[in-house]
Design a protein around this motif. Structure first.
Motif, PDB file in Angstrom:
ATOM      1  N   UNK B 471       1.169  -1.086  -0.173  1.00  0.00           N
ATOM      2  CA  UNK B 471       0.322   0.140   0.100  1.00  0.00           C
ATOM      3  C   UNK B 471       0.949   1.131   0.439  1.00  0.00           C
ATOM      4  N   UNK B 472       0.852   2.087  -1.167  1.00  0.00           N
ATOM      5  CA  UNK B 472       1.779   3.056  -1.869  1.00  0.00           C
ATOM      6  C   UNK B 472       1.648   4.221  -0.259  1.00  0.00           C
ATOM      7  N   UNK B 473       0.910   4.059   0.695  1.00  0.00           N
ATOM      8  CA  UNK B 473       0.165   5.234   1.007  1.00  0.00           C
ATOM      9  C   UNK B 473       0.901   5.036   2.652  1.00  0.00           C
ATOM     10  N   UNK B 474       1.491   3.372   2.957  1.00  0.00           N
ATOM     11  CA  UNK B 474       1.863   2.768   4.035  1.00  0.00           C
ATOM     12  C   UNK B 474       3.049   2.810   3.738  1.00  0.00           C
ATOM     13  N   UNK B 475       3.577   3.247   3.089  1.00  0.00           N
ATOM     14  CA  UNK B 475       5.343   2.507   2.254  1.00  0.00           C
ATOM     15  C   UNK B 475       5.996   3.240   4.161  1.00  0.00           C
ATOM     16  N   UNK B 476       6.637   2.918   4.574  1.00  0.00           N
ATOM     17  CA  UNK B 476       7.391   3.557   5.134  1.00  0.00           C
ATOM     18  C   UNK B 476       8.412   4.254   4.488  1.00  0.00           C
ATOM     19  N   UNK B 477       8.271   5.624   4.436  1.00  0.00           N
ATOM     20  CA  UNK B 477       9.391   6.290   3.991  1.00  0.00           C
ATOM     21  C   UNK B 477      10.829   5.480   3.619  1.00  0.00           C
ATOM     22  N   UNK B 478      11.349   4.616   4.838  1.00  0.00           N
ATOM     23  CA  UNK B 478      12.499   4.625   4.418  1.00  0.00           C
ATOM     24  C   UNK B 478      12.806   3.318   3.298  1.00  0.00           C
ATOM     25  N   UNK B 479      11.471   2.968   2.817  1.00  0.00           N
ATOM     26  CA  UNK B 479      11.614   1.608   1.681  1.00  0.00           C
ATOM     27  C   UNK B 479      11.628   2.456   0.468  1.00  0.00           C
ATOM     28  N   UNK B 480      10.362   4.316   0.952  1.00  0.00           N
ATOM     29  CA  UNK B 480      10.920   4.734  -0.570  1.00  0.00           C
ATOM     30  C   UNK B 480      12.307   5.339  -0.694  1.00  0.00           C
ATOM     31  N   UNK B 481      13.531   5.598   0.126  1.00  0.00           N
ATOM     32  CA  UNK B 481      14.210   6.065  -0.094  1.00  0.00           C
ATOM     33  C   UNK B 481      15.519   5.126  -0.317  1.00  0.00           C
ATOM     34  N   UNK B 482      15.287   3.872   0.230  1.00  0.00           N
ATOM     35  CA  UNK B 482      15.654   2.643  -0.504  1.00  0.00           C
ATOM     36  C   UNK B 482      15.858   2.498  -2.168  1.00  0.00           C
ATOM     37  N   UNK B 483      14.328   2.484  -2.677  1.00  0.00           N
ATOM     38  CA  UNK B 483      13.419   2.485  -3.558  1.00  0.00           C
ATOM     39  C   UNK B 483      14.077   3.549  -4.703  1.00  0.00           C
ATOM     40  N   UNK B 484      14.291   5.024  -4.382  1.00  0.00           N
ATOM     41  CA  UNK B 484      14.328   6.047  -4.897  1.00  0.00           C
ATOM     42  C   UNK B 484      16.180   6.087  -5.528  1.00  0.00           C
ATOM     43  N   UNK B 485      16.698   5.311  -4.040  1.00  0.00           N
ATOM     44  CA  UNK B 485      18.414   5.814  -4.081  1.00  0.00           C
ATOM     45  C   UNK B 485      18.980   4.445  -4.932  1.00  0.00           C
ATOM     46  N   UNK B 486      18.474   3.290  -4.871  1.00  0.00           N
ATOM     47  CA  UNK B 486      18.962   2.519  -6.049  1.00  0.00           C
ATOM     48  C   UNK B 486      18.474   2.807  -7.429  1.00  0.00           C
ATOM     49  N   UNK B 487      17.663   3.783  -7.563  1.00  0.00           N
ATOM     50  CA  UNK B 487      17.311   3.864  -9.159  1.00  0.00           C
ATOM     51  C   UNK B 487      18.160   4.258  -9.313  1.00  0.00           C
ATOM     52  N   UNK B 488      18.251   5.676  -8.440  1.00  0.00           N
ATOM     53  CA  UNK B 488      19.267   6.637  -8.753  1.00  0.00           C
ATOM     54  C   UNK B 488      21.051   6.376  -9.511  1.00  0.00           C
ATOM     55  N   UNK B 489      21.167   5.041  -8.563  1.00  0.00           N
ATOM     56  CA  UNK B 489      22.086   4.501  -9.293  1.00  0.00           C
ATOM     57  C   UNK B 489      22.007   3.994 -11.002  1.00  0.00           C
ATOM     58  N   UNK B 490      20.559   3.402 -11.044  1.00  0.00           N
ATOM     59  CA  UNK B 490      20.754   2.632 -12.645  1.00  0.00           C
ATOM     60  C   UNK B 490      20.665   4.038 -13.175  1.00  0.00           C
ATOM     61  N   UNK B 491      20.222   5.324 -12.173  1.00  0.00           N
ATOM     62  CA  UNK B 491      19.903   6.617 -13.406  1.00  0.00           C
ATOM     63  C   UNK B 491      21.400   7.133 -14.188  1.00  0.00           C
ATOM     64  N   UNK B 492      22.549   6.802 -12.746  1.00  0.00           N
ATOM     65  CA  UNK B 492      23.843   8.090 -13.010  1.00  0.00           C
ATOM     66  C   UNK B 492      24.187   7.206 -14.154  1.00  0.00           C
ATOM     67  N   UNK B 493      24.304   4.833 -13.941  1.00  0.00           N
ATOM     68  CA  UNK B 493      24.979   4.118 -14.337  1.00  0.00           C
ATOM     69  C   UNK B 493      24.063   4.232 -16.261  1.00  0.00           C
ATOM     70  N   UNK B 494      23.577   4.680 -16.181  1.00  0.00           N
ATOM     71  CA  UNK B 494      22.555   4.818 -16.936  1.00  0.00           C
ATOM     72  C   UNK B 494      23.298   6.119 -18.258  1.00  0.00           C
ATOM     73  N   UNK B 495      23.466   7.222 -17.691  1.00  0.00           N
ATOM     74  CA  UNK B 495      24.299   8.703 -18.102  1.00  0.00           C
ATOM     75  C   UNK B 495      24.587   8.039 -18.195  1.00  0.00           C
ATOM     76  N   UNK B 496      26.569   7.622 -17.675  1.00  0.00           N
ATOM     77  CA  UNK B 496      27.603   7.248 -17.386  1.00  0.00           C
ATOM     78  C   UNK B 496      27.594   6.292 -18.856  1.00  0.00           C
ATOM     79  N   UNK B 497      27.314   5.546 -19.205  1.00  0.00           N
ATOM     80  CA  UNK B 497      27.943   4.614 -20.120  1.00  0.00           C
ATOM     81  C   UNK B 497      27.273   5.371 -21.364  1.00  0.00           C
ATOM     82  N   UNK B 498      26.233   5.966 -20.932  1.00  0.00           N
ATOM     83  CA  UNK B 498      25.544   6.099 -22.885  1.00  0.00           C
ATOM     84  C   UNK B 498      26.504   7.873 -22.767  1.00  0.00           C
ATOM     85  N   UNK B 499      27.578   8.659 -22.070  1.00  0.00           N
ATOM     86  CA  UNK B 499      27.874   9.455 -22.653  1.00  0.00           C
ATOM     87  C   UNK B 499      29.301   8.089 -22.699  1.00  0.00           C
TER      88      UNK B 499
END
Lengths: 155, 651
Positions: B471-499
């Motif tokens: 349930x997205x509303x009841x998902x703890x902020x720390x889980x969101x943090x993990x999701x966003x952090x891991x997503x960020x690493x994937x995005x950074x890797x895409x940028x670096x590889x594309x460059x």
């Protein structure tokens, strides 16, 4: 102790197994690094060394010496230059495509990063003395003797 | 007067640190309870005094008080305000004072707000923090006094290195330092817990927010530093594996591992000794980095002064603190009791795997950074660069990122592969498709960028899967943090590889009016004119650029010449689109009157720094979530205690 959930591993053993895995991985990393370093580290050469014992073609190296006076020529494209780096004992032709550093002039010291292609050193990057206070580290890498020779040559 | 006050206050703070160490230690001994009450106020006072001393130095720089040696050597009355301010830490002594300030202030903040930790562990922690600070006070006061006066005031200051005269100087060093030195808190926590043998979930929960905080600043600092190097050096690169960059990357790797192992300890009471060890290693890496940078054995724009005395001093500090902490760990590690067990297929196991991978990368970066020093001892001059670091670290980084797609889906303690196969199939398919697409549509790109794009795409998708079924509303902020952090690493890797895979470069000699093209962009050199700034003059090119024949934008790359101190710097011009960045550099004028111009079109490169910021943002979410949780828990505990006390009274 309750061994149902852990597949029958005793706690002591679990710690040992983890430690072993970590050790194997880290030693593996160390060996890998040692192997890669011996292959990939780029060595510093002066023209005399380069003429005496040339490295294999295409291997990343750095070449340091003086830009010979009168040797600098710009090709028709306006961005590729040819010049000769010497140390009084040997002369190495260098080709570089790119924007030269501000204080790159004939008769001054230079360190070029690149590789040998045939008898020409193809540079990817040139490091020149920036000003009195900020000298690229590589400029300081010539041994005292080499530096003395280089200085003697320019005077 | 200000300089004398600054120095006096700094000495007082050092004296308080001695007291804090003494009081903390005697409070831990039997019968020493009398001094226990002193430790927290001492730590707070010490933080305040050092902050005052740092403000004094800032004031000296803002006023350009040329009777102070440091100001005369590094500042100039004509410098713009922001660089007078930032110039405070743009030199060796000032940056060491910033180091000590952050260390003392973070110790003070711990003393002020930390309520989750057992009291004796906290006292040991604060004593440890005082002990570590003392070495740096000694370093500052005995060999790098920032407040030293000149016998006679200088007529004018020497100015700041032109390369540092950039808005980046105002943000990059302080952020990085907060992260770097903030890890000293984790170090002190580890020492404190080893001394009182209090390594458990409560300790990990208390330590985690401090590590998170430092880690967020470190992430932002590294990201900002990378962008700064990218636009200011004019080489179009964003990471050079320079020893100084490595010095900031190594603590980050250790802190990342620590963050995750602290999670395991907090939730599952496992990896006890390992977590403490990482706490020691993380700050040790900060100190090793400082040693490498400040000792003068590696020279770069970050090494302000080459002074062998300082090098030996930091080396001695390094030996005392790292050696001491490791010795303490060796003595006490066996008394750290066994943690909970877990199966080889569990969340814990995946985190252990990634911890080991992070440590592997750390080892590889450390060896690569130290290798030139080791060979120099044998007379061979070598340098180690991307041909070593990129492939060798990828051997560990790629399995780690693949595991990042799986680990968060696993249950603690024990899980069945069958439960998650269907979920993992999605990112696995995407990785395979991305790989296929790159192989088919962009043949000829090198293997690392190819893998980077595939793994980055897979990770960017996989990072969202832990939210599946929640349930997205009841998902703890720390889980969101993990999701966003891991997503960020994937995005950074895409940028670096594309460059790395798709960048195109155009180097040309141009007359005014000439046209060129780079990738999908057509360019025209409109003019070259002289311009002037407060302490520099420049030649400025005006270039119009149009993407696939669309509306034109103008860019103004400059070649700047600084007067005090004399120096030159290229000022690149950037134009950012949603799908990439145009990078323009103005070079020299040739003999035939043509101007050397260099352009890059770098598809999706901004993703790299956007990803870095996302990683930091994920950390911030997790931090807020954790702190909110802890505050709630403390309130509930207070309430329970209050009720209990009232009931006892009624009895």
């Amino acid at each position: 102790m309750n061994s149902k959930v852990t597949g029958g591993i005793k706690p002591k053993h679990q710690r040992l197994v983890l430690l072993l895995i970590a050790l194997v991985a880290l030693i593996g990393a160390g060996l890998l690094a040692a192997y890669a370093l011996s292959n990939q580290a780029s060595y510093f050469y002066v023209p005399a060394d380069l003429a005496k014992a040339p490295p294999e073609q295409g291997r990343a190296i750095r070449l340091g010496g003086m830009v010979e006076k009168g040797s600098l020529k710009t090709r028709a494209d306006g961005v590729t230059i040819d010049f000769i780096v010497g140390d009084g004992k040997a002369r190495i032709p260098v080709r570089y495509t790119g924007i030269t550093p501000d204080l790159f002039v004939e008769g001054s010291g230079v360190v070029a990063e690149g590789r040998m292609e045939g008898n020409t050193f193809v540079a990817d990057n040139l490091l020149a003395k920036h000003d009195e206070n900020y000298v690229p580290r590589q400029m300081g890498e010539m041994t005292a003797e080499q530096a003395k020779q280089v200085v003697a040559e320019t005077q | 007067m200000i300089a004398e006050i600054g120095l006096a206050v700094l000495w007082m703070a050092a004296a308080l640190a001695v007291l804090q160490l003494f009081a903390g230690f005697s409070a831990l001994r039997p019968g020493g309870k009398a001094l226990a009450g002193m430790v927290r106020p001492l730590a707070v006072m010490q933080g305040l005094l050092v902050a005052l001393s740092f403000l004094a130095l800032i004031d000296l720089f803002l006023e350009t008080d040329l009777s102070v040696k440091l100001v005369a050597e590094n500042s100039h009355s004509m410098k713009p305000f922001i660089f007078k301010l930032a110039g405070t830490w743009g030199n060796h002594e000032g940056s060491m004072l910033l180091w000590v300030t952050i260390m003392a202030v973070s110790g003070g903040v711990v003393a002020l707000v930390e309520k989750r930790l057992r009291e004796d562990t906290l006292l040991a922690t604060l004593a440890g923090q005082a002990f570590v600070s003392l070495g740096f006070y000694a370093f500052l006061l005995l060999s790098s006094n920032p407040f030293e006066r000149l016998p006679e005031p200088a007529p004018e200051g020497a100015g700041l290195n032109p390369l540092l005269q950039d808005i980046g100087l105002a943000f990059h060093p302080p952020t990085l330092y907060v992260g770097y030195v903030g890890l000293s808190v984790a170090f002190s926590f580890a020492i404190g817990a080893l001394i009182t043998r209090d390594v458990g979930p409560a300790f990990a929960r208390a330590m985690r927010p401090w590590v998170l905080g430092a880690w967020i600043f470190l992430t932002v600092g590294i990201t900002a530093g990378s962008y700064w190097a990218y636009y200011t050096l004019g080489w179009g690169g964003w990471w050079f594996w320079d020893p100084v960059e490595n010095a900031s990357l190594m603590p980050w790797l250790a802190a990342t591992a620590l963050l995750h192992s602290a999670s395991v300890l907090a939730s599952r009471n496992a990896l006890r000794a390992w977590t403490v060890m990482l706490g020691v290693i993380a700050f040790s890496m900060s100190m090793v980095g400082t040693f490498l940078v400040r000792s003068g054995i590696l020279t770069s724009v970050h090494a302000f002064a080459v002074d062998p005395e300082r090098g030996s001093f930091i080396l001695a500090l390094l030996a005392i603190y790292i050696g001491g902490a490791l010795a303490l760990f060796g003595i006490r590690a066996s008394t750290v009791t066994e943690g909970e067990r877990f199966s080889l297929f569990s969340r814990e196991a995946s985190l252990v795997f990634n911890n080991v991978m992070l440590c592997g990368i750390l080892g590889i970066v450390l060896l690569g950074t130290l290798y030139p020093l080791m060979t120099e001892a044998f007379g061979a001059k070598v340098s180690v660069g991307p041909p070593y670091f990129n492939p060798v670290s990828a051997i560990f980084a790629i399995p780690m990122m693949l595991m990042m797609g799986v680990g968060p889906l696993l249950r603690w303690r024990k899980d069945k592969p069958a439960r998650i196969t269907a979920t993992v199939a999605i990112p696995a398919l995407i990785t395979a498709l991305a790989l296929l697409a790159v192989v088919v549509f962009a043949p000829g790109i090198r293997i690392l960028p190819m893998l980077g794009i595939a793994v980055g795409a897979g990770l960017a998708i996989a990072s969202w899967l832990p939210l599946n079924g929640r349930n997205l509303r009841r998902t703890p902020l720390s889980v969101w943090g993990m999701v966003v952090g891991h997503f960020g690493l994937g995005v950074a890797l895409l940028g670096a590889a594309s460059e790395s895979a798709f960048s195109t470069e155009r180097l040309a000699a141009m007359n005014v009016g000439d046209t060129q093209s780079v990738g999908p962009i057509s360019l025209k050199l409109l003019s070259i004119e002289p311009v002037a700034g407060p302490n520099w003059t420049a030649l400025e090119a005006t270039v119009s650029a149009s993407y696939k024949g669309g509306p034109a934008v103008t860019l103004h790359p400059q070649a700047r010449t600084f007067s005090s101190p004399p120096g030159e710097r290229t000022e690149s011009a950037l134009h950012t689109r949603w799908n990439g960045q145009l990078y323009a550099v103005l070079g020299n004028e040739g003999d035939d009157g043509r101007w050397q111009m260099r352009f890059w079109w770098k598809p999706f490169v901004p993703l790299l720094w956007l990803g870095g910021l996302l990683v930091a943002f994920g950390g911030l979410l997790a931090l807020i979530g954790r702190v909110a949780q802890d505050v709630k828990r403390l309130r509930v505990n207070d309430k329970i205690a209050f009720r209990k006390a009232r009931q006892d009274m009624l009895k």
